[in-house]
Each structure stands twice: as C-alpha cells, then as structure tokens.
Scaffold this active site. Structure first.
Site, short mmCIF file in Angstrom:
data_model
loop_
_atom_site.label_atom_id
_atom_site.label_comp_id
_atom_site.label_asym_id
_atom_site.label_seq_id
_atom_site.Cartn_x
_atom_site.Cartn_y
_atom_site.Cartn_z
N ASP A 40 5.96 1.65 2.56
CA ASP A 40 5.27 2.93 2.46
C ASP A 40 4.00 2.80 1.62
O ASP A 40 3.80 1.80 0.91
CB ASP A 40 6.19 3.98 1.83
N LYS A 62 2.35 7.13 4.80
CA LYS A 62 1.86 8.46 5.14
C LYS A 62 1.07 9.01 3.98
O LYS A 62 1.31 8.70 2.82
CB LYS A 62 3.02 9.41 5.44
N MET A 176 6.05 15.84 -5.15
CA MET A 176 5.16 16.20 -4.04
C MET A 176 4.75 17.67 -4.12
O MET A 176 4.63 18.34 -3.10
CB MET A 176 5.84 15.91 -2.69
#
Length: 267
Positions: A40, A62, A176
C-alpha cells in the site's frame, strides 16, 4: 475447493506506522520469504528497503478520492498470484485488521481455497502513543479507548455513534479523519464534550518527519479541516493528551513545524 499442487499462499502483513524498528519479527520473516510483495501507499520507504533485492513489488496504493487499483482488482490480483504458485506478502500500513481491509481480502482468498496467514502490526494509535508519551488509557483520565474511522466509503455521510463517542472518560482515536474532522469535532461538542477538550494531531507518526500539534475540539470545529497535510494524520481526543511528553527534545523540535498543519487549526 481443492487446492492445486503448486498453490501459493498469502501473508497479510502489518507494516506498522512507518518506523522499521516497530516491525515485528514475524512480519519481517514473511516479507523476506515472499516471492511477491503487494504493498500500500502508506508503507514507508524504510520498511520497503527491507524487502530483498530481486523480489517483485506491486504498488496498489490508494489516495483519498484516487484509487488507481480498485479493491476488487487487488483481490483478484492476490488470488491470481497465489494460484500461479507464488508466496505473496500483502503489506499494509499499521495492522491489516484495523481499518486495513485485511479481513475482506482474506475472505476472498479463503473462498478461492488459498492459505492465508497473518502478521499483526503496530497500529498508528499505538505507535503515536509510544512516540509522544500520550497513553491511550490512564487511571483517572481515561478508562477506555475507541478507534473510529473518520472517512466513509464513496464519501457517504459519517454515521458515527455520536452519543457513545462523546464520553469524556474515553480516549477517542480518529483514523483517516482529516477531511471530516471539523464535522467530527462539531458532533462531539454537540453531544456534550467541552470545546476545551484536548486533542493531539499527529502527522507521519513514528517517522523522522513526525509533526505534532496540541489543540482543542473547539479549534477544530471552527477552522478549516480540508487543507492538505504532509502525510497520514491521526487525531487523539481525550484528557490523556495533557500527558504529552513536552520535555522530549524530539517533540520540541517537531512541534508545529508543518505550515499546512498550522493552517488547518489556526488559518
């Protein structure tokens, strides 16, 4: 489903928050025994430097609102590599089972008859707690801790347990949540937390460029929270923030060093 004779396997590996010293022995062993590493974006360069030379590396990282490799394609990639006979290290920042979608990937792999093994990782909250000296629980200040994600899939509205989260005796860790922290702060204050409730904002936790800012919920509620900041951001909300190790020379050097982070709360 019957396994093929040359069937490979997948290791779901937690790479931790970025400091290679926090990588577990099990995680390192799995990384160094893999034929392919599927990683990632948040896996640090220092961690990736531990992957042996010559091992195939596939970046499926991402970014917010930018998913060059959709999750369905990542799932299919892991299945295909294992069916080709490869030992795959699926390398994720933090812990793969805490907001890492590791369980989703494992379910797809098991359905395909592929063996899955795990290496837990130090999650960002634990890493930041250690680097800043802010405990997640502390007698007289916090009797529990809750982890929540501040971002919903496809940018749907946040659907959090506001009443349950607005508990002064609980430390709240928001992953997040940068883009929605203004809304989260407002929701917590509306449910009863004081505007003066302490908040610790940490960008790039445990890494050499870690940046820290101590503020209050009220500041987050009224200031912009959508300005880009340098790296992943974690919010710790709770009275435990008052225990931050202010005498730590590293903390003094990094406090308020990121202009973007200052703008988020003071701009």
């Amino acid at each position: 489903m019957l396994k093929k004779m040359n069937q490979g396997q997948v290791f779901l590996v937690g790479a931790g928050p970025g400091d290679p010293d926090l990588l577990t022995v099990r995680a390192l062993r799995m990384m160094q025994s893999a034929d392919v590493v599927v990683h990632d974006r948040l896996v640090s360069r220092d961690i990736m430097a531990l992957v042996p030379a010559g091992v195939r590396r596939i970046d499926v990282g991402k970014k917010p609102d930018h998913h060059p490799v959709p999750q369905d394609e990542i799932n299919a990639l892991l299945v295909r590599l294992a069916e080709e006979g490869s030992t795959v290290a699926r390398l994720k920042g933090g812990d793969p089972m805490i907001f890492g979608r590791g369980s989703e990937e494992a379910a797809v792999l098991r359905a395909a008859g592929i063996k899955v093994s795990y290496a837990p990782g130090i999650t960002a909250a634990q890493g930041v707690s250690a680097s800043t000296g802010v405990p997640l629980t502390h007698r007289g200040l916090a009797t529990g801790v809750r982890y929540v994600t501040g971002h919903c899939q496809a940018n749907r509205p946040l659907d959090l347990d506001w009443d349950g989260l607005a508990d002064a005796d609980t430390t709240l860790v928001v992953y997040m949540g940068h883009a929605n922290m203004q809304q989260i702060a407002a929701g917590l204050i509306e449910r009863g937390l004081p505007a003066e409730h302490p908040v610790l904002v940490v960008a790039n936790g445990t890494r050499p460029n870690e940046t820290r800012l101590v503020t209050q919920l009220g500041a987050l509620q009224i200031k912009r929270a959508n300005i880009p900041v340098p790296g992943p951001v974690l919010f710790i909300v709770g009275r435990v923030v008052t225990l931050i190790d202010s005498e730590d020379s590293t903390a003094a050097d990094t406090l308020l060093q990121a202009p973007e982070l200052q703008q988020v709360l003071h701009g």
